[in-house]
Design a protein around this motif. Structure first.
Motif, PDB file in Angstrom:
ATOM      1  N   SER A 124      68.737  64.727   7.508  1.00 26.16           N
ATOM      2  CA  SER A 124      67.613  65.438   8.122  1.00 26.16           C
ATOM      3  C   SER A 124      67.883  66.934   8.249  1.00 26.16           C
ATOM      4  O   SER A 124      67.060  67.769   7.863  1.00 26.16           O
ATOM      5  N   ALA A 125      69.047  67.306   8.799  1.00 26.43           N
ATOM      6  CA  ALA A 125      69.344  68.722   9.036  1.00 26.43           C
ATOM      7  C   ALA A 125      69.367  69.508   7.732  1.00 26.43           C
ATOM      8  O   ALA A 125      68.793  70.602   7.639  1.00 26.43           O
ATOM      9  N   ALA A 126      70.006  68.969   6.705  1.00 21.23           N
ATOM     10  CA  ALA A 126      70.084  69.679   5.430  1.00 21.23           C
ATOM     11  C   ALA A 126      68.707  69.863   4.811  1.00 21.23           C
ATOM     12  O   ALA A 126      68.390  70.927   4.252  1.00 21.23           O
ATOM     13  N   GLU A 127      67.843  68.855   4.913  1.00 22.13           N
ATOM     14  CA  GLU A 127      66.508  68.960   4.332  1.00 22.13           C
ATOM     15  C   GLU A 127      65.652  69.984   5.082  1.00 22.13           C
ATOM     16  O   GLU A 127      64.906  70.757   4.467  1.00 22.13           O
ATOM     17  N   ASP A 153      68.172  61.116  18.271  1.00 24.48           N
ATOM     18  CA  ASP A 153      67.233  61.236  17.154  1.00 24.48           C
ATOM     19  C   ASP A 153      66.884  62.691  16.854  1.00 24.48           C
ATOM     20  O   ASP A 153      66.502  63.019  15.721  1.00 24.48           O
ATOM     21  N   LEU A 154      66.994  63.555  17.860  1.00 21.44           N
ATOM     22  CA  LEU A 154      66.605  64.962  17.682  1.00 21.44           C
ATOM     23  C   LEU A 154      67.777  65.857  17.330  1.00 21.44           C
ATOM     24  O   LEU A 154      67.613  67.077  17.230  1.00 21.44           O
ATOM     25  N   LEU A 155      68.959  65.269  17.142  1.00 22.38           N
ATOM     26  CA  LEU A 155      70.138  66.089  16.900  1.00 22.38           C
ATOM     27  C   LEU A 155      70.052  66.880  15.598  1.00 22.38           C
ATOM     28  O   LEU A 155      70.684  67.934  15.460  1.00 22.38           O
ATOM     29  N   GLY A 156      69.312  66.390  14.634  1.00 14.63           N
ATOM     30  CA  GLY A 156      69.193  67.115  13.367  1.00 14.63           C
ATOM     31  C   GLY A 156      68.614  68.511  13.543  1.00 14.63           C
ATOM     32  O   GLY A 156      68.933  69.434  12.782  1.00 14.63           O
ATOM     33  N   PHE A 157      67.753  68.701  14.550  1.00 15.81           N
ATOM     34  CA  PHE A 157      67.129  70.007  14.775  1.00 15.81           C
ATOM     35  C   PHE A 157      68.008  70.911  15.630  1.00 15.81           C
ATOM     36  O   PHE A 157      67.615  72.047  15.917  1.00 15.81           O
ATOM     37  N   SER A 158      69.161  70.408  16.066  1.00 20.13           N
ATOM     38  CA  SER A 158      70.156  71.235  16.743  1.00 20.13           C
ATOM     39  C   SER A 158      71.339  71.519  15.838  1.00 20.13           C
ATOM     40  O   SER A 158      72.326  72.122  16.290  1.00 20.13           O
ATOM     41  N   ALA A 187      58.197  73.002  16.935  1.00 21.89           N
ATOM     42  CA  ALA A 187      57.431  72.016  17.698  1.00 21.89           C
ATOM     43  C   ALA A 187      58.117  70.659  17.529  1.00 21.89           C
ATOM     44  O   ALA A 187      57.626  69.778  16.823  1.00 21.89           O
ATOM     45  N   VAL A 188      59.269  70.506  18.178  1.00 18.95           N
ATOM     46  CA  VAL A 188      60.097  69.307  18.031  1.00 18.95           C
ATOM     47  C   VAL A 188      60.058  68.538  19.349  1.00 18.95           C
ATOM     48  O   VAL A 188      60.430  69.076  20.402  1.00 18.95           O
ATOM     49  N   GLY A 189      59.613  67.280  19.283  1.00 20.64           N
ATOM     50  CA  GLY A 189      59.603  66.424  20.462  1.00 20.64           C
ATOM     51  C   GLY A 189      58.488  66.768  21.431  1.00 20.64           C
ATOM     52  O   GLY A 189      57.500  67.436  21.098  1.00 20.64           O
ATOM     53  N   HIS A 190      58.665  66.300  22.664  1.00 25.33           N
ATOM     54  CA  HIS A 190      57.702  66.581  23.714  1.00 25.33           C
ATOM     55  C   HIS A 190      58.127  67.828  24.489  1.00 25.33           C
ATOM     56  O   HIS A 190      59.132  68.467  24.170  1.00 25.33           O
ATOM     57  N   GLU A 191      57.370  68.159  25.494  1.00 30.44           N
ATOM     58  CA  GLU A 191      57.626  69.391  26.230  1.00 30.44           C
ATOM     59  C   GLU A 191      58.991  69.363  26.908  1.00 30.44           C
ATOM     60  O   GLU A 191      59.653  70.397  27.055  1.00 30.44           O
ATOM     61  N   THR A 192      59.452  68.195  27.313  1.00 35.04           N
ATOM     62  CA  THR A 192      60.749  68.100  28.004  1.00 35.04           C
ATOM     63  C   THR A 192      61.922  68.052  27.050  1.00 35.04           C
ATOM     64  O   THR A 192      63.066  68.189  27.482  1.00 35.04           O
ATOM     65  N   ASP A 193      61.680  67.838  25.769  1.00 36.34           N
ATOM     66  CA  ASP A 193      62.766  67.781  24.789  1.00 36.34           C
ATOM     67  C   ASP A 193      63.161  69.211  24.393  1.00 36.34           C
ATOM     68  O   ASP A 193      62.304  70.053  24.106  1.00 36.34           O
ATOM     69  N   LEU A 222      68.143  73.121  19.701  1.00 38.70           N
ATOM     70  CA  LEU A 222      68.610  74.492  19.489  1.00 38.70           C
ATOM     71  C   LEU A 222      67.681  75.294  18.586  1.00 38.70           C
ATOM     72  O   LEU A 222      67.685  76.523  18.632  1.00 38.70           O
ATOM     73  N   ILE A 223      66.883  74.628  17.744  1.00 35.66           N
ATOM     74  CA  ILE A 223      65.940  75.380  16.916  1.00 35.66           C
ATOM     75  C   ILE A 223      64.873  76.056  17.777  1.00 35.66           C
ATOM     76  O   ILE A 223      64.286  77.065  17.389  1.00 35.66           O
ATOM     77  N   ASP A 224      64.640  75.516  18.998  1.00 32.46           N
ATOM     78  CA  ASP A 224      63.675  76.145  19.896  1.00 32.46           C
ATOM     79  C   ASP A 224      64.106  77.559  20.276  1.00 32.46           C
ATOM     80  O   ASP A 224      63.266  78.445  20.464  1.00 32.46           O
TER      81      ASP A 224
END
Length: 492
Positions: free
Chosen positions: A193-196, A230-235, A253-259, A262-264
């Motif tokens: 996921s992260a590489a893609e 599950d969200l670690l790929g975006f960090s 725009a990854v996950g819900h508001e509480t998620d 690091l890409i944020d």
């Protein structure tokens, strides 16, 4: 020594003498089989220590430790490439693998087949440490962020093409302001996921302006909610760096508001949900149309209101102006007074001009005219006498100057020299012969005397010395200078 002691020694020594003999390699192999049979598959929790990245061979070597012990660990190259969680220094993990020994240093180690986070606390600690390190590099600096375009022509979306996220984004964009959407399909969960995602961000940025595939004006990286793992790929560090390097404005725009990923922090704008991201990148078309119509109505009404206000001001000013009767009353009265004075003024003016004419007529009588003519004739005669005298004086001066010039010309002319007995020698071309050496034998010469010319022919080379052999005396200096400046003369 007692018998009992001797018997005990015999009892102890005999088993040692009967024990089989092992080589070091055999014993190491036996220990290895024992350890592997007893601990064929284990799960060990500990903190990664001494990790410096993969070895040049591709294998990874480090240790797992806790407060009381340390265990060597190795990940073979093939397993390392398939790991979902890559080892990091200080990361608390649960290692799944098998125990074995390493005969080269009489130690034991675990051959890791999989790595897992040791609970949510370990994941959060890893993310905090990574966040701190990347923030120190300036990747989260607000000065790097750029504003989103007001109305993008093309919106690039990086997400899974089969999930509900892309449908929500497309639906929301169609409701607010339909725009062209380019979807870069990626896996939003899993090992690749992260590489893609990182490759998709860099791929959108690599599109040329005006190319066959339009370059997006804004990029949205989107994924639905999920567990922290599950969200670690975006960090992942590669994703964060790609987002920070993006020249195109990027919305995370990854996950819900509480998620939180690091890409944020690296993105230009963070959206609480993918739907909110679609609302951020485009305005509401109906609101824009209503705003434009309102501005158009105000633009039409403003000149009308201005014209009505100017009319009111003009009417107010007109009421302050005096009437036409009051404005023309004084000029009309002055005109009447001037009309009454005009006949008398005309008569007085005519009388004054009559007197002037009478005076002029007196000066224009025949006697006055004759006197003036006589005075004019006398003046002309006086001027004529002066002109005659002036002409005579000028003529005398010119004659004297002419005479002096003639005398000077006569004095400078070579004819005076010829009259004193000299001759002028010329060649056939009429050029003066200035020396005896120039008289070539057989050549024709022309001799000019004071009373005429004579043609001669040179018979022999001229003798440069006189008959007596004595040199001819030099002429005086004055005559030599004249010979240099004037024609060549021949003295017979």
């Amino acid at each position: 020594m007692s018998r009992l002691d001797r018997d005990s020694m015999v009892d102890v020594a005999e088993p040692r003498a009967n024990a089989p003999e092992w080589s070091v390699s055999e014993l190491s192999a036996a220990l290895r089989r024992t350890v592997e049979d007893a601990y064929g598959h284990v799960r060990v929790r500990g903190e990664i220590s001494g990790y410096r990245g993969p070895h040049s061979s591709g294998h990874a070597y480090f240790s797992l430790k806790d407060a009381g012990a340390r265990l060597d660990a190795v990940i073979w190259k093939g397993t390392f490439q398939r790991l979902r969680l890559r080892p990091e220094e200080g990361l608390e993990v649960v290692a799944v693998g098998r125990l074995t020994t390493y005969p080269g240093k009489s130690g034991y180690q675990i051959v890791i087949e999989a790595l897992e986070f040791a609970g949510a606390g370990a994941i959060m600690a890893m993310l905090e440490e990574r966040k701190r390190r990347l923030a120190a590099e300036g990747l989260f600096d607000p000065a790097r962020k750029v504003p989103l375009p007001f109305l993008p022509l093309v919106v690039g979306v990086i997400t899974s093409p089969t999930g509900a996220v892309i449908r929500d984004i497309l639906h929301r964009l169609a409701d607010r302001f339909p725009r062209r959407v380019l979807v870069w399909p990626v896996r939003v969960q899993g090992e690749t996921s992260a590489a893609e995602v990182a490759a998709a961000i860099r791929g959108f940025n690599a599109l040329p302006e005006g190319g066959a595939i339009p370059r997006p004006d804004v990029i949205v990286v989107a994924r639905g909610g999920g567990a922290l793992e599950d969200l670690l790929g975006f960090s992942d560090e590669a994703v964060v760096r790609a987002a920070a390097e993006s020249a195109i404005p990027l919305v995370a725009a990854v996950g819900h508001e509480t998620d939180v990923t690091l890409i944020d922090f690296a993105a230009d704008v963070r959206a609480p949900t993918p739907t909110a991201a679609a609302e951020m990148v485009v305005p509401v078309r109906a609101d824009l149309v209503a705003t434009v119509e309102d501005l158009g109505a105000r633009l039409v009404a403003a000149p009308l209101r201005l014209l009505d206000r100017r009319k009111a001001d003009l009417r107010a000013l007109a009421r302050l102006l005096p009437s036409a009767e009051s404005l023309f009353a004084v000029p009309r009265q002055r005109l009447d007074v001037a009309g009454e004075r005009l006949p008398r003024a005309l008569k007085a003016n005519a009388g004054a001009h009559r007197l002037s004419l009478v005076a002029i007529r007196a000066r224009l009588s025949p006697e006055a005219l004759k006197a003036r003519v006589v005075r004019g004739q006398e003046r002309v005669e006086g001027l004529g006498d002066r002109l005659g005298r002036a002409f005579a004086v000028a003529a005398e001066r010119r004659a004297a100057r002419l005479k002096a010039a003639g005398q000077l010309l006569e004095a400078l002319s070579y004819h005076g020299v010829l009259s004193r007995g000299f001759a002028l020698v010329r060649d056939a071309a009429g050029q003066p012969v200035r020396s005896a050496a120039a008289a070539v034998p057989g050549s024709a010469l022309d001799l000019e005397f004071a009373d005429g010319r004579v043609g001669v022919t040179v018979g022999r080379a001229p003798d440069l010395l006189p008959a007596g052999g004595a040199p001819r005396p030099k002429p005086p200096a004055r005559r030599a200078r004249k010979a240099e400046t004037g024609p060549t003369l021949f003295d017979p």
